[in-house]
Design a protein around this motif. Structure first.
Motif, mmCIF file in Angstrom:
data_model
loop_
_atom_site.group_PDB
_atom_site.id
_atom_site.type_symbol
_atom_site.label_atom_id
_atom_site.label_comp_id
_atom_site.label_asym_id
_atom_site.label_seq_id
_atom_site.Cartn_x
_atom_site.Cartn_y
_atom_site.Cartn_z
ATOM 1 N N UNK A 114 -31.862 -19.519 8.599
ATOM 2 C CA UNK A 114 -31.214 -20.047 9.687
ATOM 3 C C UNK A 114 -29.702 -19.813 9.736
ATOM 4 N N UNK A 115 -29.055 -19.344 10.640
ATOM 5 C CA UNK A 115 -27.636 -19.243 10.751
ATOM 6 C C UNK A 115 -27.135 -20.617 11.376
ATOM 7 N N UNK A 116 -26.325 -21.414 10.281
ATOM 8 C CA UNK A 116 -25.973 -22.688 10.721
ATOM 9 C C UNK A 116 -24.323 -22.567 10.407
ATOM 10 N N UNK A 117 -23.794 -23.266 11.664
ATOM 11 C CA UNK A 117 -22.144 -23.273 11.669
ATOM 12 C C UNK A 117 -21.813 -24.609 12.036
ATOM 13 N N UNK A 118 -20.721 -24.990 11.413
ATOM 14 C CA UNK A 118 -20.145 -26.306 11.485
ATOM 15 C C UNK A 118 -18.876 -26.164 12.276
ATOM 16 N N UNK A 119 -18.590 -26.635 13.543
ATOM 17 C CA UNK A 119 -17.295 -26.507 14.011
ATOM 18 C C UNK A 119 -17.163 -27.388 15.057
ATOM 19 N N UNK A 120 -15.667 -27.813 15.509
ATOM 20 C CA UNK A 120 -15.552 -29.074 16.331
ATOM 21 C C UNK A 120 -16.047 -28.652 17.875
ATOM 22 N N UNK A 121 -16.733 -29.747 18.160
ATOM 23 C CA UNK A 121 -17.173 -29.984 19.569
ATOM 24 C C UNK A 121 -16.721 -31.105 20.290
ATOM 25 N N UNK A 122 -16.968 -31.267 21.535
ATOM 26 C CA UNK A 122 -16.755 -32.663 22.301
ATOM 27 C C UNK A 122 -17.593 -33.655 21.480
ATOM 28 N N UNK A 123 -16.750 -34.679 21.384
ATOM 29 C CA UNK A 123 -17.523 -35.818 20.715
ATOM 30 C C UNK A 123 -18.849 -36.246 21.258
ATOM 31 N N UNK A 124 -19.234 -35.958 22.255
ATOM 32 C CA UNK A 124 -20.674 -36.449 22.893
ATOM 33 C C UNK A 124 -21.627 -35.485 22.451
ATOM 34 N N UNK A 125 -21.343 -34.263 22.103
ATOM 35 C CA UNK A 125 -22.409 -33.299 21.634
ATOM 36 C C UNK A 125 -22.344 -33.544 20.145
ATOM 37 N N UNK A 126 -23.669 -33.515 19.869
ATOM 38 C CA UNK A 126 -24.045 -33.601 18.193
ATOM 39 C C UNK A 126 -24.389 -32.333 17.481
ATOM 40 N N UNK A 127 -25.255 -31.531 18.516
ATOM 41 C CA UNK A 127 -25.459 -30.189 17.795
ATOM 42 C C UNK A 127 -26.008 -29.333 18.909
ATOM 43 N N UNK A 128 -26.288 -27.994 18.730
ATOM 44 C CA UNK A 128 -26.721 -27.016 19.538
ATOM 45 C C UNK A 128 -27.687 -26.081 18.975
ATOM 46 N N UNK A 129 -28.744 -25.668 19.526
ATOM 47 C CA UNK A 129 -29.663 -24.701 18.938
ATOM 48 C C UNK A 129 -29.881 -23.651 19.817
ATOM 49 N N UNK A 130 -30.123 -22.441 19.444
ATOM 50 C CA UNK A 130 -30.349 -21.226 20.079
ATOM 51 C C UNK A 130 -30.894 -20.082 19.385
ATOM 52 N N UNK A 131 -31.885 -19.335 20.144
ATOM 53 C CA UNK A 131 -32.651 -18.426 19.235
ATOM 54 C C UNK A 131 -32.692 -16.993 20.277
ATOM 55 N N UNK A 132 -32.434 -15.995 19.724
ATOM 56 C CA UNK A 132 -32.923 -14.674 20.276
ATOM 57 C C UNK A 132 -33.451 -13.635 19.080
ATOM 58 N N UNK A 133 -33.806 -12.567 19.428
ATOM 59 C CA UNK A 133 -34.409 -11.653 18.612
ATOM 60 C C UNK A 133 -33.271 -11.041 17.606
ATOM 61 N N UNK A 134 -31.986 -10.811 18.318
ATOM 62 C CA UNK A 134 -31.057 -9.745 17.594
ATOM 63 C C UNK A 134 -30.424 -10.826 16.463
ATOM 64 N N UNK A 135 -30.040 -11.935 17.115
ATOM 65 C CA UNK A 135 -29.122 -12.927 16.166
ATOM 66 C C UNK A 135 -30.003 -13.873 15.479
ATOM 67 N N UNK A 136 -31.208 -14.144 15.792
ATOM 68 C CA UNK A 136 -32.078 -14.958 14.970
ATOM 69 C C UNK A 136 -31.749 -16.462 15.507
ATOM 70 N N UNK A 137 -32.266 -17.393 14.558
ATOM 71 C CA UNK A 137 -32.304 -18.730 14.911
ATOM 72 C C UNK A 137 -30.839 -19.279 14.447
ATOM 73 N N UNK A 138 -29.903 -19.888 15.481
ATOM 74 C CA UNK A 138 -28.536 -20.333 15.267
ATOM 75 C C UNK A 138 -28.627 -21.810 15.628
ATOM 76 N N UNK A 139 -27.905 -22.543 14.755
ATOM 77 C CA UNK A 139 -27.583 -23.829 14.890
ATOM 78 C C UNK A 139 -26.181 -24.297 14.702
ATOM 79 N N UNK A 140 -25.628 -24.835 15.711
ATOM 80 C CA UNK A 140 -24.116 -25.374 15.646
ATOM 81 C C UNK A 140 -24.215 -26.918 15.572
#
Length: 202
Positions: A71-97
């Motif tokens: 998995x590609x996992x990234x930690x970065x600042x987001x708006x306080x109400x947002x806990x995390x993001x998940x997205x997937x596509x074939x070229x980038x794979x599974x990504x989590x923020x």
């Protein structure tokens, strides 16, 4: 979106260096046909077994998900109400923020939650927004249930709680619960709710 840009930069870095992490993605689990708790319990147990995690606390969840699954996992600042993001596509794979501004325990829960989306809702992008009322959609409630089962498996938590109560006729203290929450890297509220579900606390 920031997550997409970070993932694209990561892929470009892999191309330049000639190093690409191996993907070990499990087939997506079908969450249909059973209750949310039943599905969450089954999938969490299956993934723990597949990753060789046993039934204890996970101290290095990000490292395991990156190195063992790809998995590609990234930690970065987001708006306080947002806990995390998940997205997937074939070229980038599974990504989590994950929102880096949140406390450690919240980040751990968010990572397990987004991992739940990966194993059960892979082809649907998700943004996890913290709500006052934790109702949410079916997929959000399932990912939350998965996070609880994955981070605090019943057998291991039940055993540790039994060990904690041995020799304490007056019962466990709040300090004991806080220590247990710290061990599992979850909030005190999360560990109490889990122990209530396991009928170890009233």
């Amino acid at each position: 979106p920031i997550l997409q840009r970070l993932a694209e930069d990561y892929v470009e870095l892999e191309r330049v260096t000639g190093v690409s992490p191996a993907r070990s993605y499990p087939p997506p689990y079908d969450p249909g046909g059973a209750s949310i708790e039943q599905v969450a319990s089954y999938v969490a147990s299956a993934e723990r077994n597949r990753l060789g995690l046993g039934d204890g606390p996970i101290g290095n969840l990000r490292e395991r998900l990156e190195s063992d699954i790809g998995l590609r996992i990234f930690y970065y600042p987001m708006p306080s109400r947002v806990a995390g993001i998940f997205a997937y596509n074939d070229s980038l794979g599974a990504c989590i923020g994950i929102n880096i501004t949140h406390p450690r325990d919240r980040r751990q829960w968010s990572l397990a939650h987004e991992f739940g989306h990966f194993v059960m809702h892979r082809f649907r992008a998700e943004i996890t927004v913290l709500e006052v009322r934790r109702s949410g959609s079916g997929s959000e409630r399932l990912a939350d249930a998965f996070a609880g089962q994955f981070l605090m498996p019943a057998a291991g938590l039940d055993r540790r709680f039994t060990e904690l109560t041995m020799g304490k006729p007056a019962g466990v203290t709040l300090a004991d619960i806080v220590g247990l929450a710290d061990l599992y890297q979850v909030s005190v509220q999360a560990i109490i709710l889990r122990l209530e579900t396991l009928r170890r606390l009233p």
